[in-house]
Design an enzyme around this catalytic site. Structure first.
Site, PDB file in Angstrom:
ATOM      1  N   THR A   1       0.854  -1.186   0.000  1.00  0.00           N
ATOM      2  CA  THR A   1       0.000   0.000   0.000  1.00  0.00           C
ATOM      3  C   THR A   1       0.894   1.240   0.000  1.00  0.00           C
ATOM      4  O   THR A   1       1.949   1.273   0.635  1.00  0.00           O
ATOM      5  CB  THR A   1      -1.027  -0.012   1.163  1.00  0.00           C
TER       6      THR A   1
ATOM      7  N   CYS B   1      -2.987   7.685   7.981  1.00  0.00           N
ATOM      8  CA  CYS B   1      -3.598   6.352   7.872  1.00  0.00           C
ATOM      9  C   CYS B   1      -2.656   5.303   8.457  1.00  0.00           C
ATOM     10  O   CYS B   1      -1.474   5.564   8.644  1.00  0.00           O
ATOM     11  CB  CYS B   1      -3.844   6.000   6.416  1.00  0.00           C
TER      12      CYS B   1
ATOM     13  N   HIS C   1      -5.622  -0.877   4.954  1.00  0.00           N
ATOM     14  CA  HIS C   1      -5.184   0.530   4.948  1.00  0.00           C
ATOM     15  C   HIS C   1      -6.368   1.350   5.462  1.00  0.00           C
ATOM     16  O   HIS C   1      -7.323   1.596   4.741  1.00  0.00           O
ATOM     17  CB  HIS C   1      -4.815   0.917   3.512  1.00  0.00           C
TER      18      HIS C   1
END
Lengths: 160, 207
Positions: A24, A30, A47
């Site tokens: 990711t 995040c 994520h």
């Protein structure tokens, strides 16, 4: 993108098994959560953007609680057992700082706290973590070895 | 009357576009004054995006950009963000200081870029304030140099708590033949977006 690389978008999760890799890109506040079973050489990566789901949409993958719960269910469907899963987490940075006062309360640190709580409720051990700071991170989980590669701008690559 | 983002009609989007247009025009004028050269701003795009697609907008989530973030306070709350790809930041700095700039993150570069962000955001808010008769105040600017996805997520989470979609008022600009690509985003939070539209729709309708 090389073969066998499974990309996980923002507010998403994916599961897979060796020789695939899960990646990711550009985690800021995040958090990337990986769950891995070394015996089965399989696992997943989520994520997430926000700590807790207070909406009616119980499928929203933006939130740590729903995304992790749904990812665990998918991994169980693949034959993995929660007891054998090990977690690694990365991200939760504060990309912009408006002074010290907002640091403790930043969304990045609130995300990290929520992720740890949810993993604890599921009795899943966190074996490594790289959270906080003020740098964006790209992470890649090698499902063959369980190593998590972390790439940051200006600080190169590390493995946890 | 409340407006949810997925129900925004052509009319609301047009109004936001016009507000964006006035604001961006002022911001371009301010910028061309600091740079002492002509700066062109494109007509703003006002689009509704899925939150999760936004990090890919600037050439991919991992693309390195320079960013300035200002919080919007007062009668409306939200975020204003100004993003430049690294090569554009270097060109912009070169124009400002009159020589090649090596490091876009050293102290001088930081403060110059923050000042540009400040001027653009303030002139934008000024015209929005003038039109809507709302009091709008920008915070001091904050600087970052990092992956586009990481910087965008720092503002998207606020909107995404309540919505899967986001309205972006987005402007590109270029300076006097130099292909500087700058991206200017205005992200009012949901309540503020509703309040602004309500007020402006009433004003346009003459009520």
């Amino acid at each position: 993108m090389e073969n066998n690389v499974i990309k996980v978008g923002m507010a998403d999760y994916k599961v897979g098994s060796a020789p695939a890799k899960l990646i990711t890109l550009g985690l800021g506040s995040c958090i990337g959560i990986t769950l891995y079973d070394k015996r089965k050489k399989a696992g997943g990566m989520a994520h997430i953007m926000l700590p807790k789901n207070n909406t009616k949409d119980q499928n929203s993958l933006k939130f740590a609680d729903t995304a992790i719960t749904l990812m665990i269910k998918d991994l169980e469907k693949m034959g993995l057992n929660k007891r054998n899963m090990e977690a690694k987490i990365a991200g939760g940075a504060q990309m912009f700082s408006f002074g010290k006062s907002d640091q403790l309360n930043s969304i990045g640190s609130r995300n990290a706290i929520a992720v740890k709580e949810i993993l604890k409720e599921n009795n899943i051990r966190i074996v490594a973590e790289d959270t906080g700071g003020n740098k964006g991170r790209t992470i890649e989980l090698d499902l063959d070895t369980g190593k998590l590669r972390i790439k940051t701008i200006g600080q190169g690559e590390t493995y946890i | 009357m409340s407006i949810t983002i997925d129900k925004l009609g052509e009319r609301e989007l047009d109004i936001l576009k016009e507000l964006g247009n006035i604001g961006a025009g002022n911001a371009a004028t301010a910028l061309s004054q600091i740079l002492a050269r002509k700066v062109d701003m494109n007509v703003p795009q006002v689009k509704v995006y899925n939150v999760t697609d936004v990090p890919e907008l600037l050439g991919g989530a991992e693309n390195i950009v320079v960013g300035v973030l200002l919080k919007m306070f007062g009668d409306l709350q939200g975020n204003i963000m100004f993003l430049l790809p690294e090569d554009s930041a270097r060109k912009l700095l070169g124009m400002m200081v009159g020589q090649e700039v090596e490091d876009v993150t050293d102290d001088m570069s930081r403060s110059a870029i923050m000042e540009v962000g400040n001027i653009i955001a303030s002139s934008y808010l000024n015209s929005l304030s003038f039109f809507s008769e709302l009091t709008l105040i920008p915070s001091t600017p904050a600087f970052a140099y990092d992956m586009a996805g990481a910087l965008l997520s720092a503002v998207l989470f606020e909107v995404s708590e309540l919505s899967d979609q986001v309205v972006l008022i987005e402007t590109d600009f270029s300076g006097n033949g130099e292909a500087i690509k700058g991206h200017f985003f205005v992200l009012p939070n949901l309540e503020s977006l509703n309040a602004l539209l309500k007020l402006v729709v009433a004003k346009v309708d003459g009520k």
